[in-house]
Design an enzyme around this catalytic site. Structure first.
Site, mmCIF file in Angstrom:
data_model
loop_
_atom_site.group_PDB
_atom_site.id
_atom_site.type_symbol
_atom_site.label_atom_id
_atom_site.label_comp_id
_atom_site.label_asym_id
_atom_site.label_seq_id
_atom_site.Cartn_x
_atom_site.Cartn_y
_atom_site.Cartn_z
ATOM 1 N N LYS A 45 0.818 -1.215 0.000
ATOM 2 C CA LYS A 45 0.000 0.000 0.000
ATOM 3 C C LYS A 45 0.852 1.265 0.000
ATOM 4 O O LYS A 45 0.479 2.254 -0.632
ATOM 5 C CB LYS A 45 -0.977 -0.011 1.170
ATOM 6 N N THR A 46 2.003 1.252 0.693
ATOM 7 C CA THR A 46 2.854 2.446 0.695
ATOM 8 C C THR A 46 3.367 2.734 -0.708
ATOM 9 O O THR A 46 3.439 3.889 -1.137
ATOM 10 C CB THR A 46 4.027 2.271 1.667
ATOM 11 N N ASP A 241 -4.249 7.715 4.659
ATOM 12 C CA ASP A 241 -3.716 6.367 4.881
ATOM 13 C C ASP A 241 -4.300 5.809 6.180
ATOM 14 O O ASP A 241 -4.698 6.564 7.072
ATOM 15 C CB ASP A 241 -2.190 6.443 4.967
ATOM 16 N N GLU A 242 -4.349 4.487 6.304
ATOM 17 C CA GLU A 242 -4.868 3.816 7.505
ATOM 18 C C GLU A 242 -6.251 4.365 7.874
ATOM 19 O O GLU A 242 -6.537 4.675 9.031
ATOM 20 C CB GLU A 242 -3.892 3.993 8.683
ATOM 21 N N GLN A 272 -7.880 -4.595 9.836
ATOM 22 C CA GLN A 272 -6.793 -4.140 10.698
ATOM 23 C C GLN A 272 -7.209 -2.963 11.577
ATOM 24 O O GLN A 272 -6.362 -2.211 12.061
ATOM 25 C CB GLN A 272 -5.578 -3.763 9.847
ATOM 26 N N ARG A 636 2.213 -9.701 10.645
ATOM 27 C CA ARG A 636 3.504 -8.999 10.733
ATOM 28 C C ARG A 636 4.629 -9.923 10.289
ATOM 29 O O ARG A 636 5.745 -9.462 10.038
ATOM 30 C CB ARG A 636 3.802 -8.545 12.165
#
Length: 765
Positions: A45-46, A241-242, A272, A636
């Site tokens: 995503k980044t 973002d997020e 998330q 993770r």
């Protein structure tokens, strides 16, 4: 095409797209109108966000018209550096991009517009641009004062509980007056009084807390049309973002800027969303298409981080949740090794198991910095720390604010705050006798009483010290401090931002802060360490990058740079200081781990009452958030995953049997290896505890007996425990000569206790 020419040259004809999947390309190239990118873990995503922003700039959108908001300083810094690397150095319009956290962006809005907006001041006083940002400790100290001023007993009104209630009100954009109007009972009406007094105290010191930054910016954009229109004209593209982590205030800020032009791109993953406890509202992302009809939705399900067993494990787990947006999760990285699920005797055995796994991975070539131990509660780190120390395995417990919590560092920052904000009495009170200058507690209290009686700040009363009966010698010391602060304050507008590092070093030197630090030391080495910590503040200031100004605006002054540096310190988070290249194992909470990745991950304490946490057991929505928390932990991991639970765990000085988390029974058996090591007891276990582990294991397998008459306890009984208070028996778990009971306590949640050791008192059968 300008898009291609704008990027730094590369081997590919189109470096912006060549290494992206089809779905990623769609997200990057979308033009005009709302866009929701559902980005699964490890889905790049980044990369998508940074390519998209660089693409928009290359297509002619001036960088200063783009606003990108995220949640950590680390993410913002990485995002901006990647974008700058993608753009040609001579590309027109590349300067002025605003990339930052919600808190930093809102702070900037309030410094620029707060003094001209009644909404930003919430009707109290005009908001001066030199306001201080109080951290959690300072805020709680102010709440404690408000409780006292309200004539209440601090023992009955716990600061932490009151702070949480006020924070929740601010997340709903409620002022103290509005909260009072909605109060339903005595408790809420009393908290409304405390809230009002807290706000009055904060206003007197020209200070805001973290929630205020969002609350006041949101209210300003809601109620000040001129400022809102100005920002809508400035920012023609908004990216968040997020997005699943946004609360109501953050949603309001982003929506106020984007609601007319609707050029908003949000990136996130409902799976998330793990910050509901601090106000995050999952409905913001779930209802995005209701807020923006016709929005394009692009799912990113391919995981470039984890191997197939790990992805399948996480996918099956999260499918149990109802509050989610489905996306197909998959990876092309191969099956990899199966994760291990190990049931152990107690926390000592668990810690040894984790240390063994980390050591084995290190021998196989994985660096310590690529390993992490994750847990639901910070208290679980102790036994692991003990085991890692014994094995001489280097580690760090992630605490983003740990450096800034040190006394000598807080003293130094308080000097800087007092220079920037003349009415920050909290900072002034901290430094008034640092280094020791003969101004004792009695004198300080006398000055505070006088300031309160006259309705002025502590700083204002210092010049009248002698007339208040303060001795001549002490008055001289006070005047010396005042003169120092005034002289240093005068430089804030005369000097430029480039002088920040040198200025902070001068403050340290002229205020005698190195000497003050040594006064706190226990020995020579401690003195050296404390002096180094003080000087590190100056180093941090020198390294601070002042945000780039839009074209045509004046260069920032020293005062603006100093405010920016103090702001960055105040808003530091755990993940900002985590560095996989540091060469040490990272121990951290599952909440702090989001957004990170490690080759080797151990998740410990996966037991009922811990994960899911006991507080969540009565709420289906909170259970789903706990499941998302485990999902985040699993994802993770890149390669090697270890999950552990124990049969006996010590809590509040008592060894109690546990039940394996129900989440573990939701995992697909074909994608992990289950190992039972409850027979391998730790060296500190007592021989007669053997049946406890068996009882716990039996309870985790079959859910426990519903009778258990031989123990004298049965389901439905009301019992009292010396520590946990009154509760109701929900299950009886007999095994051999020992019996455990599952009890739901009114305040402590569900506990599984060994009857023979718990000393439960039966109140009602």
């Amino acid at each position: 095409m300008r898009f291609r020419l704008g990027f730094v040259a590369a081997e590919s004809a189109d470096p912006s797209m060549s290494d992206l999947t089809e779905q990623q390309q769609r997200a990057v190239s979308h033009v005009g109108g709302p866009l929701l990118v559902l980005a699964g873990p490890g889905s790049g995503k980044t990369r998508v966000i940074t390519r998209r922003i660089a693409q928009r700039i290359s297509c002619g959108v001036p960088a200063w018209q783009i606003l990108a908001l995220t949640f950590t300083n680390k993410a913002a810094t990485e995002m901006k550096s990647r974008i700058e690397a993608l753009l040609a150095a001579d590309l027109p319009g590349r300067r002025g991009l605003v990339v930052g956290t919600f808190h930093s962006f809102c702070t900037g809005l309030l410094r620029r517009y707060g003094s001209r907006s009644a909404a930003a001041g919430l009707g109290l006083v005009a908001l001066a641009e030199d306001f201080s940002i109080f951290d959690a400790d300072d805020s709680r100290a102010m709440i404690k004062k408000a409780i006292v001023r309200a004539g209440l007993e601090s023992a009955q009104w716990q600061v932490g509980a009151v702070a949480s209630e006020i924070s929740a009100a601010k997340n709903k954009l409620q002022s103290a007056g509005e909260y009072e109007k909605s109060a339903l009972d005595f408790r809420q009406r009393t908290i409304a009084r405390i809230y009002a007094l807290y706000e009055k105290g904060m206003a007197q010191e020209n200070a805001l807390d973290f929630d205020d930054l969002l609350l006041r910016a949101a209210r300003m954009l809601q109620h000040d049309a001129a400022i809102a229109d100005e920002l809508r004209g400035r920012f023609r593209e908004v990216l968040v973002d997020e997005y699943q982590d946004t609360n109501h205030a953050q949603f309001t800020v982003a929506h106020a800027i984007a609601r007319e032009h609707k050029n908003i791109c949000v990136v996130g993953d409902p799976d998330q969303s793990i910050y509901g406890w601090r106000g995050a509202d999952i409905s913001n992302i779930m209802d995005f298409e209701e807020h923006y009809p016709g929005a394009v939705v692009i799912p990113l399900g391919e995981n470039f981080r984890s191997t197939a067993h790990i992805v399948a494990l996480a996918d099956r787990l999260i499918q149990r949740n109802s509050a989610r947006r489905h996306k197909d999760l998959f990876t092309r990285l191969g099956a990899g090794e199966k994760p291990s699920l190990v049931r152990l005797w107690d926390e000592t055995a668990e810690a040894a198991c984790v240390a063994d796994a980390l050591s084995a991975a290190h021998r196989a070539g994985t660096t310590w910095g690529q390993m992490a131990v994750l847990y639901r509660m910070n208290a679980l780190s102790r036994s692991v720390e003990d085991a890692l120390r014994r094995r001489q395995i280097p580690y760090i417990v992630a605490r983003g604010t740990a450096f800034y919590d040190r006394r000598e560092v807080r003293d130094t920052l308080a000097y800087l705050r007092a220079i920037v904000n003349p009415v920050d009495d909290t900072a002034l009170r901290r430094i008034i006798n640092v280094p020791a200058r003969g101004i004792g507690a009695t004198t300080i209290r006398k000055l505070e009483v006088a300031a309160e009686a006259r309705g002025c700040s502590l700083a204002a009363i210092l010049t009248q010290a002698q007339s208040l009966g303060v001795s001549e010698r002490t008055t001289k010391s006070i005047h010396g401090l005042v003169a120092l602060l005034v002289r240093l304050r005068s430089e804030l507008t005369r000097k430029s931002a480039q002088d920040l590092g040198q200025f902070v070093f001068r403050v340290i030197t002229e205020a005698g802060l190195e000497r003050a630090a040594t006064e706190l030391a226990d020995d020579d080495q401690d003195a050296l360490d404390r002096k180094a910590n003080v000087l590190e503040v100056a180093n941090g200031a020198a390294a601070f990058n002042v945000p780039e100004s839009p074209p045509g605006t004046p260069l920032p002054t020293l005062g603006e740079a100093l405010r920016g540096y103090l702001q960055s310190v105040a808003l530091a988070s755990d993940s900002d200081v985590i560095d996989p290249k540091s060469g040490v194992v990272t121990l951290m909470s599952l909440h702090a781990a989001k957004g990170l990745e490690f080759q080797v991950v151990a998740i410990i304490g996966i037991e009922e009452g811990l994960l899911p946490h006991a507080r969540s057991l009565a709420s289906p929505s909170e259970i789903e958030e706990e499941r998302r928390l485990l999902y985040v932990g699993i994802t993770r991991c890149q390669r090697t995953l270890l999950m552990t639970s124990v049969a006996l765990r010590t809590a509040r000085g008592m060894r109690m049997s546990t039940i394996e988390s129900g989440f573990l029974r939701e995992l697909p058996a074909e994608h992990f290896e289950r190992i039972d090591r409850t027979g391998a007891r730790s060296s500190i276990a007592e021989d007669d505890d053997a049946d406890d582990a068996a009882a716990a294991e039996d309870g985790s397998r079959v859910g426990g007996s519903r009778t258990g008459r031989q123990s004298g306890f049965s389901v439905g009984m009301t019992v009292r425990h010396a520590v946990f208070g009154v509760g109701r028996v929900e299950a009886v778990l007999p095994r051999g000569s020992l019996t455990s009971v599952s009890v739901r306590f009114r305040t402590a949640g569900v506990k599984v206790l060994v009857v023979e050791y718990a000393k439960l008192e039966i109140i009602a059968r």
